[in-house]
Design an enzyme around this catalytic site. Structure first.
Site, PDB file in Angstrom:
ATOM      1  CG  ASN A 431      -1.672   1.486   1.468  1.00 18.96           C
ATOM      2  OD1 ASN A 431      -2.644   1.525   0.884  1.00 18.96           O
ATOM      3  ND2 ASN A 431      -1.175   2.237   2.509  1.00 18.96           N
ATOM      4  CD  GLU A 432      -1.374   5.712   0.479  1.00 21.30           C
ATOM      5  OE1 GLU A 432      -0.617   6.038   1.291  1.00 21.30           O
ATOM      6  OE2 GLU A 432      -2.495   6.024   0.022  1.00 21.30           O
ATOM      7  CG  ASP A 433       5.181   0.388   0.658  1.00 16.92           C
ATOM      8  OD1 ASP A 433       4.489   1.001   1.284  1.00 16.92           O
ATOM      9  OD2 ASP A 433       5.611  -0.473   0.798  1.00 16.92           O
ATOM     10  CB  SER A 486      -2.828  -0.559  -3.992  1.00 18.22           C
ATOM     11  OG  SER A 486      -4.059  -0.011  -4.262  1.00 18.22           O
ATOM     12  CG  HIS A 503      -4.293   4.714  -3.266  1.00 22.03           C
ATOM     13  ND1 HIS A 503      -3.539   4.572  -2.184  1.00 22.03           N
ATOM     14  CD2 HIS A 503      -4.744   3.733  -3.962  1.00 22.03           C
ATOM     15  CE1 HIS A 503      -3.464   3.135  -2.159  1.00 22.03           C
ATOM     16  NE2 HIS A 503      -4.507   2.796  -3.065  1.00 22.03           N
TER      17      HIS A 503
END
Length: 843
Positions: A431-433, A486, A503
């Site tokens: 997530n968002e790395d 993501s 996102h």
């Protein structure tokens, strides 16, 4: 021949602060699994950290090490058998001693462990197990200091968290407290056997016409018996009816067989068909005696992620059993900061609530945990597709060899554990790395395909997401789609709206755009977006102890909102759209109106885009749930009380929904000068797989008088396209002639009214919504079910019912117009209970 036996060790535990050597330091543990905060509370040593400011007075627990102890008796061991002690989950740095000897050291919360203790338990009588849980907070900081050359950057929490394989939200997040748990967070047991079935899984090959399913069932066997003359009996059944049985011999440590199922009953997402689950069992036998049996449920279905070039860029949507599915749903965080608080029943209620709200997908977010089996069972049975992140969130993760080895074991273990669930349709690397990489300017050359070179850059975590994890997925579940992160899309910038998932946080965060234009900000799949709202007043009453603190900007309320800058963000969206209030109940309601409207504008527009070459493949709001009683982006709070946004999303995601919208006029930019004219559009969306014929109506109703200001537009025999969008009409409103009015749209199919939508002039703060003439009447009251009739003489905006424990309403956050009475079913009210209170805008 001895059969497999197990003995769960849940009682008889005690615990203490590891530094306290006094005999009276040991305190009782009521049951295991548990975590230290629960055990301290039970012993009167800690106040509930969810109440008031108690989180702060509980933080001393985060910096301690803890020891758990149990004295147990050696079980009976048949000749030839061994004893194993099994830990399904230890949180997190755990040293396990049996009778004073170290038998296990673990540093990964997400792994299970199995240790042969046959020799250690050689003597009869009592044996003592001690588990020392070292402080994860301090160990993480030590690890960070050992690797000063790594770029320790990320969003939320202490960056040292990146070094530890523990649920990352325990370090604190922008919706949750800092509660560093430690303890035996999953089951502990003794297993006695000489031979056992260690794994059972199926691989399903479904033909294109869905007329035949070829099912390969495989069992892995673990044995210390040199006389390997076992047979494995596989049985396939459906709803208790046996379909087929196959008896096979072992080849090495594996037994395998195949079944062909003609005209199989498929597993479908919620709203698309049945959630059929088949049973596969395997019984291991020798000399007619059963040694061990294992059974699992699985579904027959295909799941694809369709990515192909089109006029919008490159698609990203899900296709199940050959049917394109618009994935309306939500993101999931752990349902409690203290994970062992969550029961199977509580998981089930969350997932059933999603299904009732017409949602079809849940995204298990990468900063929490690989969820409990009961979570995925509920998703299987209810039809909620799972987007499963691996547990990496918002950071640049380090990659020293021992950590990479642990990560690989973690990935393979959880893939094996969860691979039989038909609800899981995608595995995602993090997530968002990749957003951290972009924002911090870390090195990422997508064209470089040499994994070893990635380890030498300042973004070595790429090696995890594009090498270790996809390799593990291909090895364990080769049929499922793997997505590196993501958001992510073909190595392009993560905000690229033409590819992959996105996102979208430029509403609330970022540029703080008007929520009325949310749909113009989306991409090919919107996997995060959100708007904060306060929970219902009953939830606030739970964590605010003093009546004097029950005002909108009180210290304790701000403390329970962990989002950076939440004061100015909430204030911005309130003051731009609504007449503000100072009393808490009205303020709570107004924040909920904003959240409901925001979600409606996003989902309504993105679902419409589904019909335009799958321009938008899905929308997963941030977030479904909370991990403690708080103010956040959740649309259902910690106590499972839906906020108005839950109902707004539910209406937009109905199988057939109608949409009407006038063009956005930015009153801020125009200095509140009203437009002379406004265009409007009317459309119908359908997820039904067959074409429908319906009747569509659009009315123009004065907000001031409740009268129709012009003749209604009615379209008979409208052909509604299957699984897509049907544009009905567009027109123009003359704002210099027409008084302020709502556009009220309805659609009927087969004579049944199936959907409504009401478009209002924006912003609401300019409208006089007093004196609405609303009447709420109970027209039926049978046992614990009431039916309410809602009638009004002037348009009503966002009628919200009180949310009460064990009481459910069929709809809320409702817009009502004259001449269109609506009916709401209330379940759970008992005789003598006060009727539900309600609020509406301008009341």
């Amino acid at each position: 021949m001895a059969s497999y036996a197990q003995y769960i060790i849940s009682s008889g535990w005690s615990f203490k602060d590891s530094e306290d050597q006094s005999p009276e330091a040991w305190l009782p543990v009521s049951t295991v699994p548990s975590v230290v905060q629960q055990d301290l509370q039970a012993n009167g040593k800690l106040k509930d950290p969810f109440i008031g400011f108690n989180e702060l007075s509980a933080r001393w627990v985060n910096e301690k090490s803890w020891t758990y102890r149990n004295v147990f008796q050696k079980p009976t061991i048949p000749a030839g058998s061994s004893i194993f002690i099994v830990f399904d989950g230890l949180d997190t740095f755990a040293k396990v001693k049996l009778d004073g000897r170290v038998i296990l050291e673990s540093d990964n919360m997400f792994l299970a462990h199995r240790v042969d203790v046959t020799e250690a338990l050689d003597t009869e009588g009592d044996h003592t197990i001690e588990i020392e849980f070292d402080c994860a907070l301090l160990r993480a900081r030590e690890l960070r200091n050992q690797y000063p050359d790594h770029e320790w950057v990320g969003f939320n929490g202490d960056p040292a968290r990146l070094s530890v394989r523990k649920a990352q939200y325990h370090w604190g997040w922008d919706w949750g407290p800092v509660l560093m748990t430690a303890g035996i967070w999953k089951e502990v047991r003794l297993e006695v056997y000489s031979t056992r079935i260690s794994d059972l899984w199926t691989e399903v090959d479904l033909d294109d016409g869905h007329s035949n399913a070829h099912i390969t069932a495989t069992a892995e066997v673990e044995t210390s018996d040199t006389n390997n003359s076992y047979t494995a009996t596989f049985t396939l059944s459906l709803q208790g009816q046996e379909i087929g049985t196959e008896v096979v011999s072992l080849e090495g440590d594996v037994a395998k067989t195949t079944f062909d199922v003609q005209d199989p009953s498929l597993w479908w997402p919620n709203g698309y068909g049945d959630q059929t689950l088949y049973d596969i069992s395997v019984s291991l036998k020798r000399d007619e005696g059963q040694i061990h049996q294992v059974a699992k449920k699985f579904g027959i279905r295909t799941a694809e992620v369709i990515q192909q070039p089109d006029k919008h860029g490159k698609s990203f949507f899900f296709r199940i059993n050959g049917v394109d599915i618009f994935c309306g749903g939500a993101c999931w965080i752990p349902a409690d900061s203290l994970l062992t608080n969550i029961t199977s029943d509580r998981y089930r209620k969350w997932i059933e609530l999603m299904a009732a709200g017409h949602q079809v997908m849940i995204r298990v977010w990468g900063g929490g945990i690989y969820e409990d089996e009961s979570f995925y069972q509920a998703c299987d049975e209810v039809g909620i597709m799972v987007w499963q992140d691996f547990m990496f969130g918002c950071g640049n993760y380090p990659t020293w060899p021992e950590l990479l080895e642990s990560i690989e074991k973690e990935a393979e273990y959880n893939l094996r554990r969860l691979r039989h669930h038909p609800s899981i349709v995608i595995w995602v690397g993090n997530n968002e790395d990749y957003q951290v990489q972009e924002q911090r300017g870390l090195t990422y050359n997508y064209e470089d395909k040499d994994p070893d070179s990635w380890l030498k850059t300042d973004f070595p975590a790429r090696y995890i997401y594009e090498h270790i994890l996809p390799r593990a997925v291909k090895k364990i579940i080769p049929s499922i789609y793997y997505h590196p992160g993501s958001p992510w899309g073909d190595g392009k910038i993560t905000s690229d709206p033409t590819v992959g998932d996105m996102h979208q946080w430029n509403v609330w965060h970022g540029t703080q755009e008007k929520y009325q234009i949310f749909d113009t900000l989306g991409g090919r799949f919107n996997s995060e977006f959100g708007m904060e709202a306060f929970p219902h007043i009953a939830t606030i009453d739970h964590f605010v102890e003093n009546e004097a603190d029950k005002y909108p900007q009180s210290h304790v309320l701000d403390f329970h909102n962990k989002a950076d800058g939440h004061e100015r963000r909430i204030a911005t969206y309130l003051v731009e759209n609504l007449r503000t209030a100072t009393d808490l109940e009205t303020y709570v309601y107004l924040t909920q109106v904003v959240q409901a409207e925001t979600m409606m504008f996003g989902y309504r527009g993105w679902r419409r885009q589904w019909g335009d070459e799958r321009h938008c493949g899905g929308a997963l709001l941030w977030q479904l749930n909370d991990c403690w009683p708080t103010i956040s982006w959740a649309i259902v709070d910690y106590f499972l009380r839906p906020k108005p946004a839950f109902y707004a999303v539910s209406r937009v995601l109905k199988p057939v929904a109608i949409g009407v919208r006038r063009e956005h006029h930015d009153w801020s930019v125009s200095h509140a000068v009203p437009p002379k004219a406004s265009k409007y559009e009317l459309w119908v969306v359908s997820s039904l797989r067959k074409e429908q014929t319906g009747q569509v109506e659009l009315r123009f109703i004065s907000i001031k008088t409740g009268l129709e200001i012009r003749e209604a537009v009615v379209h008979e025999d409208v052909t509604i396209a299957p699984n897509g969008t049907t544009n009905i009409l567009d027109g123009v409103i003359d704002n210099e002639v027409d008084e302020p009015h709502v556009l009220a749209a309805r659609v009927w199919i087969g004579g049944e009214l199936v959907a409504r939508d009401v478009d209002w002039p924006q912003p609401f703060k300019y409208l006089d919504l007093s004196d609405r003439g609303l009447v709420v009447t109970t027209i039926s009251d049978v046992e614990d079910e009431q039916i309410l009739e809602l009638r009004t003489s002037k348009p009503v905006k966002c009628l919200v019912f009180e949310e009460r424990e064990n009481v459910r309403v069929s709809d809320s956050a409702i817009d009502i117009v004259p001449g269109d009475d609506q009916f709401v079913t209330v379940k759970g009210l008992k005789p003598g209970d006060a009727p539900l209170k309600y609020k509406f805008l301008g009341q």
